[in-house]
Scaffold this active site. Structure first.
Site, PDB file in Angstrom:
ATOM      1  NE  ARG A   1      38.038  41.679  43.568  1.00  0.00           N
ATOM      2  CZ  ARG A   1      38.172  41.930  44.865  1.00  0.00           C
ATOM      3  NH1 ARG A   1      37.114  42.203  45.608  1.00  0.00           N
ATOM      4  NH2 ARG A   1      39.362  41.948  45.417  1.00  0.00           N
TER       5      ARG A   1
ATOM      6  N   GLY B   1      63.956  24.714  34.743  1.00  0.00           N
ATOM      7  CA  GLY B   1      62.907  24.782  35.767  1.00  0.00           C
ATOM      8  C   GLY B   1      61.747  25.664  35.334  1.00  0.00           C
TER       9      GLY B   1
ATOM     10  CB  SER C   1      44.395  43.121  44.128  1.00  0.00           C
ATOM     11  OG  SER C   1      43.585  43.978  43.401  1.00  0.00           O
TER      12      SER C   1
ATOM     13  CD  GLU D   1      45.860  42.904  40.205  1.00  0.00           C
ATOM     14  OE1 GLU D   1      46.080  42.939  38.999  1.00  0.00           O
ATOM     15  OE2 GLU D   1      44.754  42.625  40.698  1.00  0.00           O
TER      16      GLU D   1
ATOM     17  CB  CYS E   1      40.629  34.222  38.656  1.00  0.00           C
ATOM     18  SG  CYS E   1      41.958  35.391  38.544  1.00  0.00           S
TER      19      CYS E   1
ATOM     20  CD  GLN F   1      40.654  41.137  36.248  1.00  0.00           C
ATOM     21  OE1 GLN F   1      40.741  41.613  37.385  1.00  0.00           O
ATOM     22  NE2 GLN F   1      41.106  39.929  35.950  1.00  0.00           N
TER      23      GLN F   1
ATOM     24  CG  MET G   1      62.106  31.063  38.973  1.00  0.00           C
ATOM     25  SD  MET G   1      60.598  31.756  39.616  1.00  0.00           S
ATOM     26  CE  MET G   1      61.011  33.459  39.432  1.00  0.00           C
TER      27      MET G   1
ATOM     28  CG  HIS H   1      33.620  46.503  48.288  1.00  0.00           C
ATOM     29  ND1 HIS H   1      34.517  45.795  49.059  1.00  0.00           N
ATOM     30  CD2 HIS H   1      33.327  45.710  47.231  1.00  0.00           C
ATOM     31  CE1 HIS H   1      34.740  44.623  48.499  1.00  0.00           C
ATOM     32  NE2 HIS H   1      34.031  44.551  47.383  1.00  0.00           N
TER      33      HIS H   1
END
Lengths: 428, 289
Positions: free
Chosen positions: A52, A191, A109, A114, A50, A120, A193, A99
């Protein structure tokens, strides 16, 4: 042989552009096979997340350009080149390798360090191998990238500290309670959160969940999502002493949980610790609560400050990671150079053995009466001589190739022995 | 004065000291201080410690508790013995950081008793001695571990309360986990202490070794007080299911009493079946005459 990456990410392009270029599980195979159909000698891996979309390509020197890949993107997704090309970046050879290593180690990221990106990349590589779009170079490159990511994560603390409010909160809860089975989580207010926190706690094993909210329906909604129980807001006081973890996020303008209530609760609990998280603004829980023995109260600022400390900690680690990545890129490029010279050495070996065979064939009719055993000895001696002669040149050439002189050596070998690539008949 | 024969114990102390420094260091600088160094220097220290006790035992042909120094050295050995076994069974994370420094401090203290004047009356029968001493020592060892766990508990609870989230915070287990271990070690030590005290009681009753007014011996009185404090702790846990900081504080108090009972009483003039060397020689001379 060159390595090229063309792509875009969350830094270079807005989501409107990224979503147009993204590949999904359904069209990934089609994309890979279409690309291979177009450029048969190339190897490729497509990484689409999502954040790259990147295409890693390896081809013979000069056969594939950035423009080729851009036009492939345009053709495949049926969009105009100008719509996305300004957002694209591209790197070649060592910078492309750098890269990929950087991306896989999660240094590029959105949330630094992460670990999701690692899986991925792994998935993108597995898909490509299944579609047979990878070869020697891409296999080496991606296996090494995954390896480097592991090294970075074990040798530095880039991914160690938690960097989201809910994960930090759960980490605190884990420092109070050994496990969450049999612990009651009381949620006050409903809520977003709260839900996120609840999700984290649920994943860690919390199963007794009680939700209290002014609007009972909303409480029921959340309770149902986590197999919990919704209670009337007025019953809150009764449940206080039973709850081990309390999450509060009501929109009430005043305190909802008071110190004397908690004092009473802890007396009933006989010192069994209570963990209270007040993520509401204005606050729901009277701050005095924090002073009660065996009660641990955190508000949104406490959690936020830990998150920012941890983010800083990760940022400080980036330099260390960069050094590791740089070193590994150097190793990989050396190996790549070595790989480049391998076909030339194979050619050289074949060439010598062909000459040997030719001479042996010429000799055989002349030695009519030679015994089979003796003839085998002759063949063995010739092959051994050839191998011995070639051993040192091959070794030295590989060694030199590592230092970057591979291409020059290939040329020299070809020239010295008059051998040419069989796909290159014009030079013969 | 450290005599030549006690060199092994000095080496043991040095190894425990290294282990202490490394076990604390590995929390702050895990890349500089390797946890393995802490573990192996402790194991090596324990090995030499064991050898030293065997040597002491062979020398006096008795279990090595013939004077205050020897019994102190034996007690420290018991602490480590129990710790190593518990660690093997329960995998106690970071407990060494809290326990080994205590062990080291006790060892250094023990060294100051070397060459003391109090010796055990060697005519004491062996069966009662073993039945009285061994359960009590193992019990004390368990209490020392529960003391370290309490310190650990209070440290972690302070960090949680005051929001100090340093490297130590990350290394220590949950409050609940520490609390459970504390409970386990106390409930392991208590029956042993009880057993040791009961045997001791039988011993004084049947053999009359502490004289008519044995119940006024400081060690007997304080031993009973120790028993009561741990009994109270167990009661609070079992009957009232009490948890938290209070239990941890009480455990620390219990350990202080253990130390006082074990060593402090000698400063108060209690002999508890030990005799001054000078008196013993005097008696022997009288006997010969």
């Amino acid at each position: 042989m060159s390595i090229l990456v063309v792509g875009l990410n969350h830094k270079s392009a807005p989501v409107e552009v990224r979503e147009k270029l993204a590949f999904n599980a359904n069209n990934m195979s089609a994309a890979l096979s279409q690309f291979l159909h177009r450029y048969q000698t190339a190897e490729t891996v497509i990484l689409s997340t999502c954040n790259r979309v990147e295409m890693y390509v390896s081809s013979l020197e000069g056969t594939l350009t950035v423009e080729d890949i851009l036009s492939f993107f345009a053709d495949f997704h049926k969009i105009a080149l100008n719509d996305f090309s300004p957002y694209m970046y591209h790197y070649k050879d060592d910078r492309a390798v750098n890269h990929l290593f950087f991306v896989t180690a999660s240094l590029d990221s959105m949330v630094l360090g992460e670990s999701q990106i690692l899986s991925q990349v792994k998935e993108a590589y597995t898909t490509a191998t299944m579609e047979e779009s990878t070869g020697k170079v891409m296999n080496q490159l991606f296996q090494q990238a995954l390896n480097v990511a592991k090294i970075v994560h074990t040798q530095t603390s880039i991914g160690k500290r938690k960097v989201s409010i809910s994960s930090v909160a759960v980490e605190f809860a884990e420092k109070i309670f050994q496990d969450f089975t049999g612990k009651m989580v009381l949620v006050v207010g409903a809520g977003e959160m709260c839900e996120l926190l609840l999700k984290h706690l649920y994943e860690e094993g919390a199963r007794t969940i009680v939700v209290a909210n002014r609007t009972f329906e909303r409480a029921q909604e959340i309770a149902n999502a986590f197999q919990g129980q919704a209670i009337k807001y007025e019953l809150l006081g009764e449940y206080l002493a039973k709850a081990d973890i309390i999450i509060s996020s009501t929109s009430a303008p005043h305190y909802v949980i008071h110190a004397d209530q908690v004092k009473e609760a802890i007396r009933h609990r006989r010192g069994n610790p209570m963990f209270l998280m007040d993520i509401a603004v204005p606050r729901d829980i009277e701050p005095e609560v924090a002073k009660i023995d065996n009660v641990y109260l955190y508000n949104i600022d406490d959690l936020q400050s830990v998150v920012s400390q941890n983010v800083d900690e990760r940022t400080r680690e980036v330099e260390k990671c960069r050094t590791i990545v740089d070193e590994e890129v150097e190793h990989f490029m050396a190996r790549l150079e070595e790989m480049k010279i391998e076909p030339a050495i194979t050619l050289l070996r074949n060439h010598f053995h062909a000459i040997g065979k030719e001479e042996l064939d010429r000799l055989k009719p002349k030695l009519k009466n030679i015994a089979n055993g003796d003839w085998e000895q002759v063949v063995y001696t010739v092959e051994r001589t050839i191998n011995k002669l070639l051993h040192n040149p091959a070794k030295v050439a590989k060694q030199e190739a590592k230092n970057g002189g591979g291409y020059r050596y290939v040329e020299i070998i070809k020239k010295l022995f008059g051998i040419f690539h069989h796909t290159d008949p014009s030079q013969q | 004065m450290i005599t030549l024969t006690h060199i092994p114990f000095v080496i043991t102390i040095v190894l425990y000291l290294i282990s202490s420094i490394w076990s604390i260091g590995c929390i702050v600088h895990p890349f500089v201080f390797n946890k393995k160094v802490a573990k192996w220097s402790m194991m090596m220290g324990f090995f030499i410690h064991s050898g030293f006790l065997v040597f002491l035992g062979l020398e006096s042909s008795n279990i090595p508790i013939t004077n205050v120094y020897e019994s102190f050295v034996s007690l420290i050995w018991c602490i480590l013995f129990v710790y190593i076994n518990l660690d093997y069974l329960y995998k106690l994370p970071s407990l060494d950081t809290f326990l080994i420094p205590v062990v080291t401090a006790l060892s250094i203290w023990a060294l100051t008793f070397d060459g003391g004047d109090l010796f055990m009356n060697v005519s004491l029968p062996n069966f009662w001695l073993i039945a009285h001493i061994i359960p009590i020592f193992v019990g004390y060892a368990a209490f020392t571990i529960s003391f370290s766990l309490s310190i650990m508990y209070l440290t972690q609870q302070r960090q949680l309360k005051h929001k100090l989230f340093g490297p130590l915070f990350n290394k220590l287990p949950s409050l609940e986990g520490i609390d459970r271990l504390m409970w386990k070690t106390i409930s392991f030590g208590f029956p042993l202490l009880t057993l040791g005290l009961v045997f001791g009681m039988f011993w004084v009753k049947t053999q009359n070794i502490l004289g008519e007014q044995w119940y006024l011996d400081y060690k007997v009185v304080l031993g009973l007080a120790t028993w009561l404090i741990y009994a109270a702790l167990l009661h609070m846990r079992l009957v009232s299911s009490f948890h938290g900081t209070k239990i941890a504080c009480l455990t620390i108090a219990g350990f202080c009493l253990v130390l006082f009972t074990f060593i402090g009483t000698f400063f108060m003039g209690s002999k508890h079946a030990f005799q001054k060397m000078s008196e013993q020689t005097h008696e022997e001379i009288l006997n010969i005459q």
